[in-house]
Write an enzyme that holds these catalytic residues in place. Structure first.
Site, PDB file in Angstrom:
ATOM      1  N   GLN A 154      34.197  18.042 -96.248  1.00  0.00           N
ATOM      2  CA  GLN A 154      33.445  17.018 -95.519  1.00  0.00           C
ATOM      3  C   GLN A 154      32.524  17.663 -94.479  1.00  0.00           C
ATOM      4  O   GLN A 154      32.933  18.562 -93.738  1.00  0.00           O
ATOM      5  CB  GLN A 154      34.435  16.037 -94.846  1.00  0.00           C
ATOM      6  CG  GLN A 154      33.787  14.843 -94.184  1.00  0.00           C
ATOM      7  CD  GLN A 154      33.019  13.939 -95.164  1.00  0.00           C
ATOM      8  OE1 GLN A 154      33.378  13.840 -96.330  1.00  0.00           O
ATOM      9  NE2 GLN A 154      31.972  13.292 -94.703  1.00  0.00           N
ATOM     10  N   ASP A 178      30.057  17.999-104.739  1.00  0.00           N
ATOM     11  CA  ASP A 178      29.055  17.516-103.781  1.00  0.00           C
ATOM     12  C   ASP A 178      27.658  17.987-104.166  1.00  0.00           C
ATOM     13  O   ASP A 178      26.670  17.489-103.620  1.00  0.00           O
ATOM     14  CB  ASP A 178      29.385  18.038-102.369  1.00  0.00           C
ATOM     15  CG  ASP A 178      29.951  16.946-101.468  1.00  0.00           C
ATOM     16  OD1 ASP A 178      29.620  15.767-101.687  1.00  0.00           O
ATOM     17  OD2 ASP A 178      30.721  17.284-100.553  1.00  0.00           O
ATOM     18  N   LYS A 195      37.009   7.978 -99.337  1.00  0.00           N
ATOM     19  CA  LYS A 195      37.001   8.776-100.569  1.00  0.00           C
ATOM     20  C   LYS A 195      38.412   8.867-101.159  1.00  0.00           C
ATOM     21  O   LYS A 195      38.601   8.742-102.372  1.00  0.00           O
ATOM     22  CB  LYS A 195      36.435  10.178-100.282  1.00  0.00           C
ATOM     23  CG  LYS A 195      34.952  10.152 -99.939  1.00  0.00           C
ATOM     24  CD  LYS A 195      34.424  11.498 -99.462  1.00  0.00           C
ATOM     25  CE  LYS A 195      32.958  11.352 -99.037  1.00  0.00           C
ATOM     26  NZ  LYS A 195      32.312  12.605 -98.680  1.00  0.00           N
TER      27      LYS A 195
END
Ligand SMILES: Nc1nc2c(c(=O)[nH]1)N[C@@H](CN(C=O)c1ccc(C(=O)N[C@@H](CCC(=O)O)C(=O)O)cc1)CN2
Length: 296
Positions: free
Chosen positions: A101, A124, A57
């Site tokens: 994450q 997200d 990422k």
């Protein structure tokens, strides 16, 4: 040998196209407003797989011109310190997106953390309010989770009609199975979710025009379960032992790829299918979040 009629959906190439589109848009924002999108990337602990995804990422951000702000927190960070960090990032005007994450260590309540992320920076799309809006007719969330959004993008960019189709989602996780089911429903598919307690899953899967496999079970979907011509998006990323590889393992999907190729109309490989789309959609969500602020 795969059947010559099957189309292999190359997620890596589609993702690269999307990354080029994003890079051009980031450059335009920078030239017009003197501002670039910023993504805070937060990782807790040392899980090898999470570190590898986070590195992908961060590298992708650098490639398209998004500024990544990197926070590597120790495994034993307290829940309150992590919440404090999230609040700090919520207040930082250079941060347009916040990514924590997953999975988080067991002592941290994941849902509590995700709920603390500002809705406007929830790139997200895991905030319960964003997921809630995804579930409501006539309402749209600010952000849609990246892997599910990538699955829909792969289907539409390959000219596969979703409206009116029988779509079967295998798996009901908060990250993929549930949100991709809601997205398919929004696209007017008739959606069935198959999960670990479903009786005779193969008879349901055999009726699917579109299969989204997200069960986390290597090669559980057999070729004989696939309707001729079906579109198959395999989200599974399962590491299986392979002594012939330097790493000692190889990645396989939830679908028996070789067998499925004999029946499916189109199918994603693993690796190189849905995975690269996850990162591309994260960049897209970050760009969209930044545009809402910079261009307002
Ligand atoms: N905060 C989040 N955590 C997690 C997410 C997420 O979307 N947000 N998803 C998964 C992991 N994930 C991203 O974080 C992810 C998984 C797989 C890939 C990918 O590109 N896979 C490649 C193979 C890579 C390899 O060789 O190891 C592929 O399929 O081709 C990207 C991102 C859980 N956590």
């Amino acid at each position: 040998m795969s059947d010559p009629k099957v189309t292999i959906i190359d997620g890596k190439t589609v993702a690269q196209t999307i990354r080029s589109e994003i890079a051009a848009e980031v450059s335009r924002l920078s030239q017009t407003y003197g501002k670039v999108p910023g993504l805070a990337v937060v990782i807790v602990g040392q899980r090898k797989d999470s570190q590898s995804y986070v590195n992908m990422k961060r590298k992708a951000c650098a490639e398209v011109g998004i500024k990544s702000l990197d926070f590597d927190l120790p495994e034993n960070v307290s829940e309150s310190d992590l919440i404090f960090k999230v609040h700090e990032l919520n207040a930082n005007p250079d941060v347009h997106g916040i990514l924590v994450q997953l999975p988080l260590p067991k002592h941290i309540n994941e849902e509590k953390i995700l709920t603390e992320i500002s809705l406007e920076k929830d790139v997200d799309g895991f905030h319960p309010l964003n997921i809630g809006k995804l579930a409501m007719k006539g309402r749209d969330p600010l952000f849609v989770p990246c892997t599910p959004k990538g699955c829909i993008e792969l289907l539409t960019r390959h000219g596969i009609t979703i409206k009116g189709k029988n779509a079967v989602v295998v798996g009901r996780s908060n990250i993929v199975g549930l949100p991709v089911s809601l997205l398919l429903l929004k696209e007017d598919a008739t959606v069935t979710i198959v999960h670990s307690r479903t009786k005779e899953p193969e008879s349901i899967i055999r009726n699917a025009d579109i299969i989204i496999a997200a069960a986390g079970q290597p090669a559980m979907i057999k070729g004989s379960w696939i309707k001729p011509g079906a579109a198959v998006i395999d989200v599974g990323t399962n590491a299986v032992d392979d002594p012939s590889k330097k790493s000692g393992y190889r990645l396989v999907g939830d679908v028996d790829f070789q067998e499925a190729c004999k029946t499916a109309g189109c199918i994603t490989p693993v690796p190189g299918g849905a995975g690269p789309m996850t990162v591309a959609m994260l960049l897209k969500n970050t760009l969209d979040g930044a545009k809402r602020v910079i261009e307002c």
